[in-house]
Design a protein around this motif. Structure first.
Motif, PDB file in Angstrom:
ATOM      1  N   LYS A  74      -2.592  -1.206   4.094  1.00  0.00           N
ATOM      2  CA  LYS A  74      -2.461  -0.038   3.075  1.00  0.00           C
ATOM      3  C   LYS A  74      -1.799   0.081   1.617  1.00  0.00           C
ATOM      4  O   LYS A  74      -1.255  -0.929   1.605  1.00  0.00           O
ATOM      5  CB  LYS A  74      -1.216   1.367   3.568  1.00  0.00           C
ATOM      6  N   TYR A  75      -3.369   0.840   0.935  1.00  0.00           N
ATOM      7  CA  TYR A  75      -2.904   1.165  -0.421  1.00  0.00           C
ATOM      8  C   TYR A  75      -2.063   2.250  -0.405  1.00  0.00           C
ATOM      9  O   TYR A  75      -2.319   3.241   0.018  1.00  0.00           O
ATOM     10  CB  TYR A  75      -3.896   0.786  -1.437  1.00  0.00           C
ATOM     11  N   TRP A  76      -2.032   2.662  -2.075  1.00  0.00           N
ATOM     12  CA  TRP A  76      -1.708   4.102  -2.399  1.00  0.00           C
ATOM     13  C   TRP A  76      -2.704   4.313  -3.428  1.00  0.00           C
ATOM     14  O   TRP A  76      -2.762   2.882  -4.273  1.00  0.00           O
ATOM     15  CB  TRP A  76      -0.360   4.615  -3.305  1.00  0.00           C
ATOM     16  N   TYR A  77      -4.327   5.250  -3.243  1.00  0.00           N
ATOM     17  CA  TYR A  77      -4.185   5.668  -3.759  1.00  0.00           C
ATOM     18  C   TYR A  77      -4.320   6.835  -4.903  1.00  0.00           C
ATOM     19  O   TYR A  77      -3.509   7.417  -4.230  1.00  0.00           O
ATOM     20  CB  TYR A  77      -6.238   5.810  -3.216  1.00  0.00           C
ATOM     21  N   HIS A  78      -4.243   6.927  -6.144  1.00  0.00           N
ATOM     22  CA  HIS A  78      -3.990   7.480  -7.137  1.00  0.00           C
ATOM     23  C   HIS A  78      -5.688   8.709  -7.125  1.00  0.00           C
ATOM     24  O   HIS A  78      -6.312   8.408  -8.305  1.00  0.00           O
ATOM     25  CB  HIS A  78      -3.248   6.989  -7.959  1.00  0.00           C
ATOM     26  N   LEU A  79      -4.553  10.431  -7.901  1.00  0.00           N
ATOM     27  CA  LEU A  79      -5.488  11.524  -8.259  1.00  0.00           C
ATOM     28  C   LEU A  79      -4.661  12.133  -8.763  1.00  0.00           C
ATOM     29  O   LEU A  79      -3.275  12.344  -9.154  1.00  0.00           O
ATOM     30  CB  LEU A  79      -6.480  11.850  -6.796  1.00  0.00           C
ATOM     31  N   LYS A  80      -5.042  12.984 -10.004  1.00  0.00           N
ATOM     32  CA  LYS A  80      -4.433  13.805 -11.010  1.00  0.00           C
ATOM     33  C   LYS A  80      -5.459  14.964 -11.104  1.00  0.00           C
ATOM     34  O   LYS A  80      -6.483  14.283 -11.167  1.00  0.00           O
ATOM     35  CB  LYS A  80      -3.896  12.639 -11.446  1.00  0.00           C
ATOM     36  N   SER A  81      -4.623  16.073 -11.023  1.00  0.00           N
ATOM     37  CA  SER A  81      -5.713  16.687 -11.259  1.00  0.00           C
ATOM     38  C   SER A  81      -4.702  18.009 -12.185  1.00  0.00           C
ATOM     39  O   SER A  81      -3.534  18.249 -12.446  1.00  0.00           O
ATOM     40  CB  SER A  81      -5.648  17.867 -10.333  1.00  0.00           C
ATOM     41  N   ASN A  82      -5.010  18.887 -12.939  1.00  0.00           N
ATOM     42  CA  ASN A  82      -4.197  20.050 -13.968  1.00  0.00           C
ATOM     43  C   ASN A  82      -4.219  21.096 -13.306  1.00  0.00           C
ATOM     44  O   ASN A  82      -3.371  22.132 -13.722  1.00  0.00           O
ATOM     45  CB  ASN A  82      -4.967  20.182 -15.332  1.00  0.00           C
ATOM     46  N   ASP A  83      -5.473  20.992 -11.987  1.00  0.00           N
ATOM     47  CA  ASP A  83      -5.812  22.927 -11.470  1.00  0.00           C
ATOM     48  C   ASP A  83      -5.113  22.507 -10.128  1.00  0.00           C
ATOM     49  O   ASP A  83      -6.055  23.263  -9.816  1.00  0.00           O
ATOM     50  CB  ASP A  83      -6.780  23.297 -11.926  1.00  0.00           C
TER      51      ASP A  83
END
Length: 499
Positions: A74-83
């Motif tokens: 298992k990896y950690w997959y990264h997302l980011k968002s303003n909203d």
């Protein structure tokens, strides 16, 4: 054909490019790919991790096994968002492979401190006899989204009295002290949660086992989460090994919460009320919350369950995350869950209708009310004896042979989600219906349908039912009917996502 352990626990650097390309090609041919939910590009997604508001943005990671739909490295997959709606793909956030996470970076949480995002997670390791040895590890992300792991675990083993099922740290801060709660299993094979404290997020000290009124409630508590709101405390966790009780606890594993008085640590006694399920549908697990912009509490869950076979398993991918939900804790200890209002940014073409449905009129379909990815908001009024005789039926993703059904009986105040004919079957050993008893008459259904999922928010957040469904692409009708009584219906539908 199932992978061997040696194949499942390879790092991506050890994988031939053509193997990944074959997976991508397989996934691209799948007609159950979601249009607006977070899903993996290939492989398996499970728990949301490290969910936090940091540096003016929401950061969300998820457990990712890229090489198939079994559980492996298992990896950690990264997302980011303003909203919370439009997510930027940031790639792999945490990569396993050090001695303390040699067999995977398992679940954990994120917390902003001194301009950085601290990520605490469980490092999974296995010895030559394939015995598990968990470590609680720390990584730090800077404002450029660069992540570095500490060279040693911050909690280097399992205390006496507990098994190697010891994982999923969730951090919070109280005054000048940091705390984390970890899901655990006692030696006598019962589930619980334990608490650690730290002055600096790097040096952690054992506080003890959380004292609850549930000394024998399942064999393992996964994914604990603690927060306080409106002068009350909320403990979320996922107990495994709970037997069904009527319409409750019908899934293979459960996810829920208890509300009580705020902890006064190091006093470990948690004075709390009953355990409530968070979601009354088929596919919801491992939720994680974050304190978002303006102090609001937001939840994201895994739209799936462990140890269940899903129809996409042989198509190179599995699972998705739920839409973000804003939480409001009522004074009576009930947690309301509403879709975050920012989701309105996704709305495309709009249709609405107003009608009175009667049993004599039969099933009704309306122009513009069909599709495979949309938001549907239904508001109801009852025109007979305070609605006591009304039986309302709504079919979604319907065709001649397929339909996902919501059925409401006003006399019993019971709402039922029926996926008996939803398409490709799954987990039928656990039943094909889920029901919830409402506090008051049904007056609103707020529904998010995607290509292979449905999320139903009931009565402005009183209950939620989340489920995966796997119909054929041409099953796209929306059918309204009443089997008894008269119901006044006002419905709005928005195409998703907006073009």
């Amino acid at each position: 054909m199932k992978m061997t352990n040696e194949q499942k626990y390879r790092l991506l650097e050890q994988v031939e490019p053509q193997e990944l390309e074959q997976l991508r090609e397989l996934v691209s041919q799948c007609h159950w790919r979601e249009r607006y939910h977070i899903q993996p590009s290939i492989g398996l997604l499970n728990d949301p991790n490290g969910f936090a508001y940091y540096n003016g943005q929401y950061h969300l990671f998820y457990q990712w096994f890229p090489l198939g739909t079994d559980h492996g490295m298992k990896y950690w997959y990264h997302l980011k968002s303003n909203d919370l709606v439009n997510w930027e793909d940031c790639g792999i956030g945490l990569k396993p492979g050090d001695w303390f996470d040699s067999h995977g970076a398992y679940s954990g949480s994120g917390l902003e401190h001194d301009g950085k995002l601290y990520l605490m997670y469980t490092g999974n390791t296995r010895d030559e006899q394939w015995q598990r040895h968990p470590y609680q590890c720390l990584a730090v992300m800077n404002a450029a989204d660069e992540v570095s792991k500490l060279e040693q675990p911050v909690i280097g083993g399992v205390p006496e009295g507990y098994t190697d099922h010891y994982r999923d740290p969730k951090m919070w801060k109280d005054g000048d002290t940091f705390y984390c709660v970890i899901g655990a299993q006692r030696q006598e094979l019962t589930g619980t949660a334990v608490i650690y404290s730290s002055p600096d997020l790097r040096n952690w000290n054992w506080v003890g086992e959380l004292q609850t009124e549930l000394p024998s409630f399942g064999y393992m508590w996964e994914c604990p989460d603690y927060f306080e709101q409106n002068g009350q405390a909320v403990l979320l966790f996922c107990p495994q090994g709970i037997e069904p009780d009527g319409e409750r606890y019908r899934n293979i594993y459960q996810s829920g919460y208890m509300v009580g008085k705020p902890l006064a640590l190091p006093d470990l006694h948690f004075e709390h009320g009953a355990f409530h399920e968070l979601d009354h549908g088929f596919d919801f697990y491992a939720p994680q919350t974050a304190e978002g912009r303006n102090g609001r509490r937001v939840l994201v869950g895994w739209m799936g369950l462990p140890d269940i076979d899903y129809p996409t398993d042989n198509q190179g991918w599995a699972h998705a995350l739920t839409l973000p939900r804003e939480l409001e804790l009522r004074s009576d200890g009930i947690l309301l869950q509403r879709p975050v209002p920012e989701l309105a940014l996704r709305r495309g073409q709009h249709h609405d209708l107003r009608d009175v449905l009667t049993a004599d009129a039969g099933s009704r379909q309306y122009g513009g009310f069909a599709g495979t990815a949309y938001e549907l908001l239904c508001t109801f009024g009852y025109l007979d004896a305070v609605g006591q005789q009304a039986v309302f039926r709504l079919e979604l993703r319907a065709s001649e042979h397929e339909r996902t059904v919501l059925l409401y009986n006003a006399a019993s105040r019971m709402l039922t989600l029926d996926r008996t004919e939803s398409g490709q079957p799954l987990a039928e050993a656990y039943g094909t219906t889920r029901s919830v008893l409402l506090e008051q008459q049904l007056h609103q259904l707020h529904i998010f349908v995607d290509v292979s999922s449905i999320e139903v928010f009931v009565n402005d957040g009183e209950a939620v039912l989340t489920s995966r469904i796997f119909p054929q692409p041409d099953s796209e009708d929306i059918v309204f009917s009443v089997q008894a009584g008269q119901v006044e219906l006002y419905a709005e539908k928005w195409e998703y996502p907006a073009e």
